[in-house]
Design an enzyme around this catalytic site. Structure first.
Site, mmCIF file in Angstrom:
data_model
loop_
_atom_site.group_PDB
_atom_site.id
_atom_site.type_symbol
_atom_site.label_atom_id
_atom_site.label_comp_id
_atom_site.label_asym_id
_atom_site.label_seq_id
_atom_site.Cartn_x
_atom_site.Cartn_y
_atom_site.Cartn_z
ATOM 1 N N CYS A 1 0.831 -1.199 0.000
ATOM 2 C CA CYS A 1 0.000 0.000 0.000
ATOM 3 C C CYS A 1 0.871 1.258 0.000
ATOM 4 O O CYS A 1 1.484 1.570 -1.014
ATOM 5 C CB CYS A 1 -0.991 -0.041 1.160
ATOM 6 S SG CYS A 1 -2.451 0.949 0.843
ATOM 7 N N GLU B 1 -1.373 -9.195 3.385
ATOM 8 C CA GLU B 1 -1.196 -9.820 4.713
ATOM 9 C C GLU B 1 -2.505 -10.307 5.319
ATOM 10 O O GLU B 1 -2.521 -11.240 6.113
ATOM 11 C CB GLU B 1 -0.490 -8.850 5.674
ATOM 12 C CG GLU B 1 -1.291 -7.611 6.099
ATOM 13 C CD GLU B 1 -1.099 -6.427 5.165
ATOM 14 O OE1 GLU B 1 -0.757 -6.643 3.986
ATOM 15 O OE2 GLU B 1 -1.307 -5.281 5.621
ATOM 16 N N HIS C 1 -3.485 -5.097 0.504
ATOM 17 C CA HIS C 1 -2.816 -5.616 1.704
ATOM 18 C C HIS C 1 -2.858 -7.145 1.692
ATOM 19 O O HIS C 1 -3.788 -7.741 2.246
ATOM 20 C CB HIS C 1 -3.521 -5.110 2.965
ATOM 21 C CG HIS C 1 -3.337 -3.651 3.204
ATOM 22 N ND1 HIS C 1 -2.328 -3.141 3.990
ATOM 23 C CD2 HIS C 1 -4.023 -2.583 2.727
ATOM 24 C CE1 HIS C 1 -2.415 -1.817 4.005
ATOM 25 N NE2 HIS C 1 -3.430 -1.464 3.240
HETATM 26 N N1 GLN Z 1 -1.997 6.597 2.903
HETATM 27 C C1 GLN Z 1 -2.092 5.859 1.719
HETATM 28 C C2 GLN Z 1 -3.479 5.940 1.089
HETATM 29 O O1 GLN Z 1 -4.426 6.316 1.736
HETATM 30 C C3 GLN Z 1 -1.741 4.442 1.972
HETATM 31 C C4 GLN Z 1 -2.713 3.705 2.838
HETATM 32 C C5 GLN Z 1 -2.204 2.425 3.366
HETATM 33 O O2 GLN Z 1 -1.004 2.162 3.318
HETATM 34 N N2 GLN Z 1 -3.064 1.597 3.908
HETATM 35 O O3 GLN Z 1 -3.623 5.622 -0.066
#
Ligand code: GLN
Length: 538
Positions: free
Chosen positions: A331, A460, A458
């Site tokens: 992300c 994970e 994500h």
């Molecule tokens: N802050 C970034 C976004 O909102 C990444 C978010 C995250 O890593 N979960 O896109």
């Protein structure tokens, strides 16, 4: 008590002792208590009468035992104090059997190698394994037994027979055989890492799964051998003081390490400590953070929000890209990698995410909500979304088993600016996974890098012990020099890498003769891992 037997083949002097000690060190690092026994099949009762020019130094124990120098290695590696009985020789065994015979203890029976000598060996091992050697009370958890000499020596035969019986006696799950052998390389000078076809051949000829065959090449310093058996991942994040902040990421790393049969060591690196300002304000913290990063076999930048520590994460991604160190960006970790690439490969020095600089002239990561463009609340792209692979010949597609698409969970607002994608691709950054519209970039890769992968989702959250997340497996495999094999396994139809291992019975199965990694894997599946840096343990 569990037993790990280390035997040797082809020639002596292969480093069997160091391998056995290193296995002990790795198991000890898993939190287990270790003792060891060295078997020397020669007829001398002990090493006291042997010339150091022929057999190396005579090592002296606390109790006055004059023993083989390997016991010195065990004491040093494992920080234990052994007794003279921890060194078994043919002389000692025969002496004890003959003494018993003279006392009439065999009650008129014919005294023979099998069962009398072989029983005496087994009883000796069981008795000595119980002696605490680490200053604590009660027996150790694991006894590492090294059988000196090489398989095929006439003198070793009663020991091989006894140990074969012994493995049966202690039962499956309690005995593990590690065979250290020489694989000669005839056409090149020096050593070579074992190629996959060599492993396959060895596997066929000795009935050991290829995945259980580990290359231990020469190193400049024997203390580095234990390091070859584990994986160090630097986790570059913000909340490094609280490991629960990254709980699912840690679990996913753990699942992947079990799958790769490596012991996981997580080094927590506070991303702010990598930044130039820390070099001035807290030079020690700066140096420590960079040392951890440089010592890592793989780098993971997890998700995050807000601009604190972003510069440090960019430096970590830059380091991984330039030094060809395996990298997984999740992300924010992917967005960071894109910004880094724009700045340092494409020379777009002011490239940024509009999350950190809303007015940047080069917005390579932008606000792309699925719903309202003006409100923050409820604007996150959340939950399961589909990613389609656009490039078949890429690491992530292979890791996922060459499926056309994957469903993974999301939690973000910002995304790679789709208008800049052609520019990025021209410069060598591949967008191998996209959503159904092709406007949302889901997976990035740098093709000629060992492993440089970023995911907008994500992975994970869907990792399971029996089904580790493919992108994490890729990271750990790359970090431990196994990626080629893993990718090949995936291409050979093993859809999820873990499945292949499962079919070999790697989880909660009975440990049989295929070597130590299984025992490590079992230790890990109990949830043991080390977290260095801030001393966090979970
Ligand atoms: N802050 C970034 C976004 O909102 C990444 C978010 C995250 O890593 N979960 O896109």
């Amino acid at each position: 008590m569990k037993y790990v037997l280390v035997t040797g083949g082809v020639v002596s002097g292969l480093g069997k002792g160091v391998t056995a000690s290193s296995i002990g060190v790795v198991l000890k690092a898993c939190g287990l208590r270790i003792t060891s026994i060295k078997i020397d099949p020669y007829l001398n009762t002990d090493a006291g009468t042997m010339s150091p020019f022929e057999h190396g130094e005579v090592f002296v124990l606390d109790d006055g035992g004059e023993v083989d120098l390997d016991l010195g290695n065990y004491e040093r590696f494992l920080d234990i104090k052994l007794t003279r009985d921890n060194n078994i020789t043919t002389g000692k065994i025969y002496q004890s059997v003959i003494d018993k015979e003279r006392k009439g203890e065999y009650l008129g029976k014919t005294v023979q190698v099998v069962p009398h000598i072989t029983n005496a060996i087994q009883e000796w091992i069981e008795r000595v394994a119980m002696i605490p050697v680490d200053g604590k009370e009660g027996p150790a958890d694991v006894c590492v037994i090294e059988l000196g000499g090489t398989i095929g020596d006439i003198e070793s035969m009663p020991f091989i027979e006894a140990l074969g019986q012994f493995s049966y006696r202690v039962g499956p799950g309690n005995f593990c055989l590690v065979h250290v052998s020489l694989v000669p390389v005839l056409n090149v000078v020096g050593e070579q890492e074992l190629e996959d076809n060599v492993k396959e051949k060895l596997s066929q000829f000795c009935h050991v799964p290829a995945v259980n065959i580990v290359t231990l090449y020469d190193v400049s310093n024997i203390w580095r051998i234990p390091l070859l058996l584990r994986v160090r991942i630097a986790m570059v994040g913000k909340y490094t003081g609280l490991s629960d902040s990254y709980l699912s990421v840690l679990k996913a790393l753990l699942h992947a390490s079990v799958d790769c049969r490596r012991k996981l060591v997580v080094d927590w690196v506070a991303s702010t400590d990598l930044e130039d300002s820390t070099a001035i304000e807290a030079p020690d913290a700066y140096k420590a953070a960079w040392n951890l990063l440089k010592g890592a076999h793989g780098i993971l930048v997890p998700g995050g929000f807000g601009d604190r520590g972003v510069q440090g994460k960019i430096l970590a991604a830059k380091y991984a890209r330039e030094k060809n160190v395996p990298y997984l960006g999740i992300c924010l970790g992917m967005q960071i990698a894109v910004v880094e690439f724009a700045r340092h490969v494409m020379n777009l020095t002011d490239a940024n995410s509009t999350e950190f600089d809303p007015n940047t002239k080069t917005p390579c990561v932008i606000f792309m909500p699925e719903g309202s463009k003006t409100h923050m609340g409820g604007t996150m792209r959340l939950g399961s979304r589909r990613t389609f692979f656009k490039v078949a010949d890429c690491k992530s597609a292979k890791l996922y088993g060459n499926v056309p698409y994957v469903d993974e969970r999301h939690r973000h607002r910002y995304e790679v600016n789709p208008d800049m994608v052609p520019e990025f691709e021209n410069a060598g950054l591949q967008f191998v996974g996209k959503d159904d519209t092709g406007r949302r970039m889901e997976i990035i890769e740098i093709p000629n890098h060992r492993y440089f992968v970023g995911a907008q989702f994500h992975p994970e959250f869907k990792s399971r012990p029996s089904k580790p997340s493919p992108l994490f497996v890729g990271l750990v495999a790359a970090a431990s020099g196994q990626l080629d094999r893993v990718l090949q396994d995936c291409c050979n139809g093993h859809v999820v890498p873990a499945k292949h291992h499962l079919s070999n019975g790697s989880y909660n199965s009975t440990v049989h003769q295929n070597g130590h990694p299984k025992m490590l894997a079992n230790g890990l599946s109990n949830g043991t891992y080390y977290a260095n840096g801030n001393g966090l343990h979970a």
